[in-house]
Design an enzyme around this catalytic site. Structure first.
Site, PDB file in Angstrom:
ATOM      1  N   HIS A   1       0.824  -1.221   0.000  1.00 44.63           N
ATOM      2  CA  HIS A   1       0.000   0.000   0.000  1.00 44.63           C
ATOM      3  C   HIS A   1       0.851   1.262   0.000  1.00 44.63           C
ATOM      4  O   HIS A   1       0.437   2.306   0.507  1.00 44.63           O
ATOM      5  CB  HIS A   1      -0.918   0.030   1.226  1.00 44.63           C
TER       6      HIS A   1
ATOM      7  N   HIS B   1     -13.146 -10.279   2.898  1.00 45.34           N
ATOM      8  CA  HIS B   1     -12.654  -9.059   2.244  1.00 45.34           C
ATOM      9  C   HIS B   1     -12.046  -9.450   0.911  1.00 45.34           C
ATOM     10  O   HIS B   1     -11.309 -10.439   0.829  1.00 45.34           O
ATOM     11  CB  HIS B   1     -11.632  -8.407   3.177  1.00 45.34           C
TER      12      HIS B   1
ATOM     13  N   GLU C   1      -9.902  -7.791  -1.175  1.00 48.42           N
ATOM     14  CA  GLU C   1      -8.592  -7.342  -1.630  1.00 48.42           C
ATOM     15  C   GLU C   1      -7.743  -8.568  -1.982  1.00 48.42           C
ATOM     16  O   GLU C   1      -7.830  -9.617  -1.344  1.00 48.42           O
ATOM     17  CB  GLU C   1      -7.913  -6.507  -0.547  1.00 48.42           C
TER      18      GLU C   1
ATOM     19  N   ASP D   1      -4.784  -9.708  -1.711  1.00 50.44           N
ATOM     20  CA  ASP D   1      -3.902 -10.447  -0.816  1.00 50.44           C
ATOM     21  C   ASP D   1      -4.688 -11.487  -0.011  1.00 50.44           C
ATOM     22  O   ASP D   1      -4.102 -12.398   0.566  1.00 50.44           O
ATOM     23  CB  ASP D   1      -3.127  -9.512   0.105  1.00 50.44           C
TER      24      ASP D   1
ATOM     25  N   HIS E   1     -11.237  -2.123   5.759  1.00 47.51           N
ATOM     26  CA  HIS E   1     -11.038  -0.802   5.166  1.00 47.51           C
ATOM     27  C   HIS E   1     -11.549  -0.710   3.721  1.00 47.51           C
ATOM     28  O   HIS E   1     -11.262   0.253   3.010  1.00 47.51           O
ATOM     29  CB  HIS E   1      -9.548  -0.429   5.199  1.00 47.51           C
TER      30      HIS E   1
ATOM     31  N   ASP F   1      -8.635  -7.538   8.147  1.00 48.55           N
ATOM     32  CA  ASP F   1      -7.572  -6.537   8.197  1.00 48.55           C
ATOM     33  C   ASP F   1      -7.536  -5.730   9.495  1.00 48.55           C
ATOM     34  O   ASP F   1      -6.589  -4.970   9.717  1.00 48.55           O
ATOM     35  CB  ASP F   1      -7.700  -5.580   7.006  1.00 48.55           C
TER      36      ASP F   1
ATOM     37  N   TYR G   1       0.976  -0.407  11.140  1.00 52.66           N
ATOM     38  CA  TYR G   1      -0.124  -0.899  10.312  1.00 52.66           C
ATOM     39  C   TYR G   1      -1.333   0.021  10.432  1.00 52.66           C
ATOM     40  O   TYR G   1      -1.929   0.439   9.432  1.00 52.66           O
ATOM     41  CB  TYR G   1      -0.458  -2.317  10.762  1.00 52.66           C
TER      42      TYR G   1
ATOM     43  N   HIS H   1      -3.413 -10.670   8.811  1.00 50.26           N
ATOM     44  CA  HIS H   1      -1.977 -10.410   8.686  1.00 50.26           C
ATOM     45  C   HIS H   1      -1.350 -10.463  10.071  1.00 50.26           C
ATOM     46  O   HIS H   1      -1.891  -9.911  11.037  1.00 50.26           O
ATOM     47  CB  HIS H   1      -1.694  -9.030   8.094  1.00 50.26           C
TER      48      HIS H   1
END
Length: 361
Positions: free
Chosen positions: A24, A78, A80, A82, A144, A163, A191, A224
């Site tokens: 990011h 989520h 995203e 990853d 997010h 996240d 983070y 994460h």
């Protein structure tokens, strides 16, 4: 595979990305993990997938516990990439599984991966019975991404938070009580500051909502970094403090310089702050990463920004920093600006164009 059990029948099947150095747009010096969790009950559920480049390793870990065709549910908290870019492969192999996600998650799956999936959407409070366990879902839009949600294992009181509450931290260990606490909290702060800072009001409201729902997690398992099992209330309290920009008596001086004049001003300002018994950090752009500067700003009360003049403008590194910090929307800070010049006052004039964006928060 080294088996990692969070509770009986609940396994970590994620992967460690030891060499990730950027995420990011901010620096990830300690790599990261892509956490996924497999729940084996009368019905079997996989919580999130991993980054596509690690899909082969991921599939091997799952297959050592269960046959992919026996998966009943794939929970996507989520979209995203990853967390979801292995989904098309996993869904093809787990041909009997139903994908569980939010309404916006469904829309994103179709947008990114096509419509050839069996998808069931859920809202806050909806539940799925696995047999001896119940999965309860909590929508968390804009934490997010618009599609974000949490999954709560009711009986074990485990919150799978995606996240939220994470860190970019690669390790041979999986749990918070297995590594240095200072290192862990440092990465959690980095983070939060660089991803979640703009979402403070949403975060505090979501935590309050979870409390009102009677949810008091004994374990928080993010997507994460480390799993919080020894004291999850510590990271919850940290998020509450960060979300309201709880500040220390501390200032951050951020500057760049050409021929040392701005450097001399920055050092003089720093010495003045020190003389008043206030903690201060002096950070020179091009020597410090924006990642670290933003993390220092998170719990500081004052931010003082200085630039030399180049081509009747502020120095380019200041422009990059101000763009980055403005997008993160820090609140409750005292901002001050200074600069140096030979024959034109362009640096401070151009910095002051950012004043309303930064001060009126």
């Amino acid at each position: 595979m080294n088996k990692v059990s969070i509770a009986e029948g609940i396994e970590w099947v994620g992967v460690v990305d030891w060499n990730l150095c950027d995420f990011h747009g901010f620096v990830t010096r300690r790599g990261t993990t892509y956490n996924s969790y497999l729940i084996s009950d009368k019905k079997t559920a996989l919580i999130d997938t991993v980054k596509y480049t690690f899909c082969e390793e991921f599939l091997i870990k799952i297959s050592e516990i269960t046959d992919l065709e026996k998966l009943d549910y794939i929970i996507i908290n989520h979209l995203e990439k990853d967390h979801s870019s292995s989904l098309p492969i996993v869904a093809k192999l787990a041909k009997n599984a139903i994908i569980i996600t939010s309404q916006r998650g469904k829309e994103a799956i179709i947008e990114h991966y096509g419509a050839d999936f069996r998808i069931k959407t859920v809202k806050t409070g909806d539940e799925i019975d696995l047999g001896n366990r119940t999965l309860r879902f909590i929508e968390a839009p804009m934490l997010h991404w618009p599609d974000s949600m949490f999954t709560y294992i009711v009986e074990e009181k485990i919150l799978l938070s995606n996240d939220a509450f994470g860190q970019h931290l690669a390790s041979s260990f999986r749990f918070d009580d297995q590594i240095d606490e200072c290192e862990l909290m440092e990465e959690a702060k980095i983070y939060y500051a660089n991803i979640l800072m703009p979402l403070g009001s949403l975060i505090s409201r979501k935590i309050q909502e979870i409390v009102k729902m009677g949810i008091s997690p004994k374990i928080i398992a993010p997507s994460h970094g480390m799993i919080w099992r020894s004291n999850p209330s510590k990271i919850i309290q940290a998020y509450l403090d960060w979300s309201v920009f709880k500040s220390n008596l501390k200032a951050v001086v951020v500057f760049d310089t050409m021929w040392s004049s701005t450097d001399k001003m920055a050092r003089a300002i720093t010495e003045g702050i020190v003389s008043q018994g206030v903690e201060v950090k002096l950070l020179k752009l091009r020597s410090a990463e924006n990642t670290d500067i933003v993390t220092e700003i998170l719990n500081s009360k004052a931010v003082i920004v200085g630039s030399p003049t180049l081509n009747q403008q502020m120095f380019p590194s200041l422009g990059a920093f101000l763009t980055y910090i403005t997008g993160l929307k820090p609140k409750g800070k005292i901002w001050s600006f200074f600069g140096s010049y030979g024959w034109s006052k362009g640096a401070v004039k151009s910095i002051l164009k950012w004043q309303k964006k930064l001060v009126l928060r």
